[in-house]
Design a protein around this motif. Structure first.
Motif, PDB file in Angstrom:
ATOM      1  N   THR A  57      -1.927   6.445  -3.221  1.00  0.00           N
ATOM      2  CA  THR A  57      -2.484   7.258  -4.302  1.00  0.00           C
ATOM      3  C   THR A  57      -2.306   6.568  -5.645  1.00  0.00           C
ATOM      4  OG1 THR A  57      -1.973   9.266  -3.073  1.00  0.00           O
ATOM      5  CG2 THR A  57      -2.380   9.514  -5.419  1.00  0.00           C
ATOM      6  N   MET A  58      -1.125   6.059  -5.884  1.00  0.00           N
ATOM      7  CA  MET A  58      -0.847   5.399  -7.161  1.00  0.00           C
ATOM      8  C   MET A  58      -1.681   4.125  -7.311  1.00  0.00           C
ATOM      9  SD  MET A  58       2.313   5.578  -9.287  1.00  0.00           S
ATOM     10  CE  MET A  58       2.550   4.802 -10.848  1.00  0.00           C
ATOM     11  N   LEU A  59      -1.855   3.400  -6.216  1.00  0.00           N
ATOM     12  CA  LEU A  59      -2.685   2.196  -6.272  1.00  0.00           C
ATOM     13  C   LEU A  59      -4.134   2.544  -6.616  1.00  0.00           C
ATOM     14  CD1 LEU A  59      -1.279   0.132  -3.288  1.00  0.00           C
ATOM     15  CD2 LEU A  59      -1.475  -0.661  -5.634  1.00  0.00           C
ATOM     16  N   ASP A  60      -4.651   3.602  -5.993  1.00  0.00           N
ATOM     17  CA  ASP A  60      -6.023   4.020  -6.275  1.00  0.00           C
ATOM     18  C   ASP A  60      -6.191   4.402  -7.743  1.00  0.00           C
ATOM     19  OD1 ASP A  60      -6.861   3.571  -3.696  1.00  0.00           O
ATOM     20  OD2 ASP A  60      -6.506   5.627  -3.048  1.00  0.00           O
ATOM     21  N   LYS A  61      -5.221   5.119  -8.277  1.00  0.00           N
ATOM     22  CA  LYS A  61      -5.280   5.511  -9.688  1.00  0.00           C
ATOM     23  C   LYS A  61      -5.221   4.289 -10.595  1.00  0.00           C
ATOM     24  CE  LYS A  61      -3.268  10.122  -9.341  1.00  0.00           C
ATOM     25  NZ  LYS A  61      -2.109  10.959  -9.675  1.00  0.00           N
ATOM     26  N   SER A  62      -4.372   3.331 -10.247  1.00  0.00           N
ATOM     27  CA  SER A  62      -4.239   2.148 -11.092  1.00  0.00           C
ATOM     28  C   SER A  62      -5.491   1.272 -11.029  1.00  0.00           C
ATOM     29  CB  SER A  62      -2.993   1.349 -10.710  1.00  0.00           C
ATOM     30  OG  SER A  62      -3.092   0.863  -9.398  1.00  0.00           O
ATOM     31  N   VAL A  63      -6.203   1.307  -9.900  1.00  0.00           N
ATOM     32  CA  VAL A  63      -7.483   0.578  -9.822  1.00  0.00           C
ATOM     33  C   VAL A  63      -8.497   1.220 -10.755  1.00  0.00           C
ATOM     34  CG1 VAL A  63      -9.455   0.078  -8.323  1.00  0.00           C
ATOM     35  CG2 VAL A  63      -7.151  -0.368  -7.517  1.00  0.00           C
ATOM     36  N   ARG A  64      -8.543   2.543 -10.761  1.00  0.00           N
ATOM     37  CA  ARG A  64      -9.469   3.245 -11.652  1.00  0.00           C
ATOM     38  C   ARG A  64      -9.176   2.944 -13.119  1.00  0.00           C
ATOM     39  NH1 ARG A  64      -9.029   7.696  -7.950  1.00  0.00           N
ATOM     40  NH2 ARG A  64      -7.401   8.566  -9.253  1.00  0.00           N
ATOM     41  N   LYS A  69      -6.914  -5.047  -9.431  1.00  0.00           N
ATOM     42  CA  LYS A  69      -8.258  -5.212  -8.883  1.00  0.00           C
ATOM     43  C   LYS A  69      -8.310  -4.473  -7.551  1.00  0.00           C
ATOM     44  CE  LYS A  69      -9.280  -9.554 -11.115  1.00  0.00           C
ATOM     45  NZ  LYS A  69      -9.690 -10.938 -10.942  1.00  0.00           N
ATOM     46  N   LYS A  70      -9.509  -4.065  -7.165  1.00  0.00           N
ATOM     47  CA  LYS A  70      -9.621  -3.216  -5.982  1.00  0.00           C
ATOM     48  C   LYS A  70      -9.208  -3.940  -4.707  1.00  0.00           C
ATOM     49  CE  LYS A  70     -14.485  -3.735  -4.808  1.00  0.00           C
ATOM     50  NZ  LYS A  70     -15.755  -3.094  -4.641  1.00  0.00           N
ATOM     51  N   ASN A  71      -9.482  -5.230  -4.607  1.00  0.00           N
ATOM     52  CA  ASN A  71      -9.090  -5.958  -3.393  1.00  0.00           C
ATOM     53  C   ASN A  71      -7.575  -6.121  -3.295  1.00  0.00           C
ATOM     54  OD1 ASN A  71     -11.708  -6.162  -2.591  1.00  0.00           O
ATOM     55  ND2 ASN A  71     -11.944  -8.316  -3.138  1.00  0.00           N
ATOM     56  N   THR A  72      -6.923  -6.269  -4.420  1.00  0.00           N
ATOM     57  CA  THR A  72      -5.459  -6.361  -4.435  1.00  0.00           C
ATOM     58  C   THR A  72      -4.852  -5.060  -3.933  1.00  0.00           C
ATOM     59  OG1 THR A  72      -5.545  -7.858  -6.323  1.00  0.00           O
ATOM     60  CG2 THR A  72      -3.441  -6.770  -5.888  1.00  0.00           C
ATOM     61  N   ALA A  73      -5.365  -3.950  -4.432  1.00  0.00           N
ATOM     62  CA  ALA A  73      -4.864  -2.641  -4.009  1.00  0.00           C
ATOM     63  C   ALA A  73      -5.156  -2.423  -2.525  1.00  0.00           C
ATOM     64  CB  ALA A  73      -5.489  -1.537  -4.836  1.00  0.00           C
ATOM     65  N   ARG A  75      -5.485  -4.665  -0.219  1.00  0.00           N
ATOM     66  CA  ARG A  75      -4.607  -5.529   0.570  1.00  0.00           C
ATOM     67  C   ARG A  75      -3.204  -4.931   0.686  1.00  0.00           C
ATOM     68  NH1 ARG A  75      -4.873  -9.722  -2.473  1.00  0.00           N
ATOM     69  NH2 ARG A  75      -2.857  -9.435  -3.469  1.00  0.00           N
ATOM     70  N   LEU A  76      -2.676  -4.437  -0.430  1.00  0.00           N
ATOM     71  CA  LEU A  76      -1.342  -3.832  -0.411  1.00  0.00           C
ATOM     72  C   LEU A  76      -1.316  -2.590   0.476  1.00  0.00           C
ATOM     73  CD1 LEU A  76      -0.360  -4.166  -4.170  1.00  0.00           C
ATOM     74  CD2 LEU A  76       0.736  -5.311  -2.249  1.00  0.00           C
ATOM     75  N   LYS A  77      -2.341  -1.733   0.334  1.00  0.00           N
ATOM     76  CA  LYS A  77      -2.407  -0.512   1.146  1.00  0.00           C
ATOM     77  C   LYS A  77      -2.531  -0.858   2.628  1.00  0.00           C
ATOM     78  CE  LYS A  77      -5.856   1.584  -0.812  1.00  0.00           C
ATOM     79  NZ  LYS A  77      -6.835   2.599  -1.222  1.00  0.00           N
ATOM     80  N   SER A  78      -3.330  -1.862   2.924  1.00  0.00           N
ATOM     81  CA  SER A  78      -3.542  -2.263   4.312  1.00  0.00           C
ATOM     82  C   SER A  78      -2.235  -2.752   4.943  1.00  0.00           C
ATOM     83  CB  SER A  78      -4.595  -3.362   4.375  1.00  0.00           C
ATOM     84  OG  SER A  78      -4.723  -3.854   5.678  1.00  0.00           O
ATOM     85  N   ARG A  79      -1.514  -3.548   4.212  1.00  0.00           N
ATOM     86  CA  ARG A  79      -0.252  -4.085   4.749  1.00  0.00           C
ATOM     87  C   ARG A  79       0.784  -2.977   4.948  1.00  0.00           C
ATOM     88  NH1 ARG A  79       0.060  -9.690   1.198  1.00  0.00           N
ATOM     89  NH2 ARG A  79      -1.643 -10.713   2.289  1.00  0.00           N
ATOM     90  N   LEU A  80       0.822  -2.040   4.020  1.00  0.00           N
ATOM     91  CA  LEU A  80       1.756  -0.920   4.177  1.00  0.00           C
ATOM     92  C   LEU A  80       1.366  -0.056   5.377  1.00  0.00           C
ATOM     93  CD1 LEU A  80       2.321   0.180   0.482  1.00  0.00           C
ATOM     94  CD2 LEU A  80       3.980  -0.879   1.998  1.00  0.00           C
ATOM     95  N   ALA A  81       0.073   0.204   5.518  1.00  0.00           N
ATOM     96  CA  ALA A  81      -0.405   1.026   6.636  1.00  0.00           C
ATOM     97  C   ALA A  81      -0.135   0.330   7.964  1.00  0.00           C
ATOM     98  CB  ALA A  81      -1.886   1.309   6.474  1.00  0.00           C
ATOM     99  N   LYS A  82      -0.294  -0.981   7.977  1.00  0.00           N
ATOM    100  CA  LYS A  82      -0.042  -1.762   9.190  1.00  0.00           C
ATOM    101  C   LYS A  82       1.433  -1.659   9.601  1.00  0.00           C
ATOM    102  CE  LYS A  82      -0.820  -6.526  10.731  1.00  0.00           C
ATOM    103  NZ  LYS A  82      -1.277  -7.849  10.257  1.00  0.00           N
ATOM    104  N   GLY A  83       2.330  -1.765   8.624  1.00  0.00           N
ATOM    105  CA  GLY A  83       3.757  -1.633   8.904  1.00  0.00           C
ATOM    106  C   GLY A  83       4.107  -0.243   9.387  1.00  0.00           C
TER     107      GLY A  83
END
Length: 91
Positions: A57-64, A69-73, A75-83
């Motif tokens: 949620t915080m990453l999405d808000k910070s992208v807005r 940048k949206k790809n950075t967010a 990537r971070l979300k994807s890695r967290l979800a994968k873990g």
């Protein structure tokens, strides 16, 4: 301060102020990411799930807001979800 027009001085003030705001947001996101990774590493599924959701949620808000940048967010979300997925698949 620049020795040029007033508009340049104002732009400098604005950019410094916005840089400070961005720095605070970036640090808050970093802290959340760090906490989520730590919870995943410690096999705390419930805590990790909550922290990953908060971080996303915080990453999405910070992208807005233009902090990340949206790809950075993404990537971070994807890695967290994968873990988190690996953690929940173990049980």
């Amino acid at each position: 301060m620049p020795t040029i027009k007033h508009a340049a001085a104002k732009a400098l003030r604005q950019s410094k102020r916005q840089a400070q705001v961005n720095r605070v947001i970036r640090e808050a996101v970093k802290d959340l990411v760090r906490a989520a990774r730590k919870a995943v590493a410690a096999n705390k599924a419930a805590e990790a799930k909550e922290l990953v959701a908060k971080t996303a949620t915080m990453l999405d808000k910070s992208v807005r807001k233009g902090v990340f940048k949206k790809n950075t967010a993404a990537r971070l979300k994807s890695r967290l979800a994968k873990g988190l997925a690996k953690l929940t698949a173990k049980k």
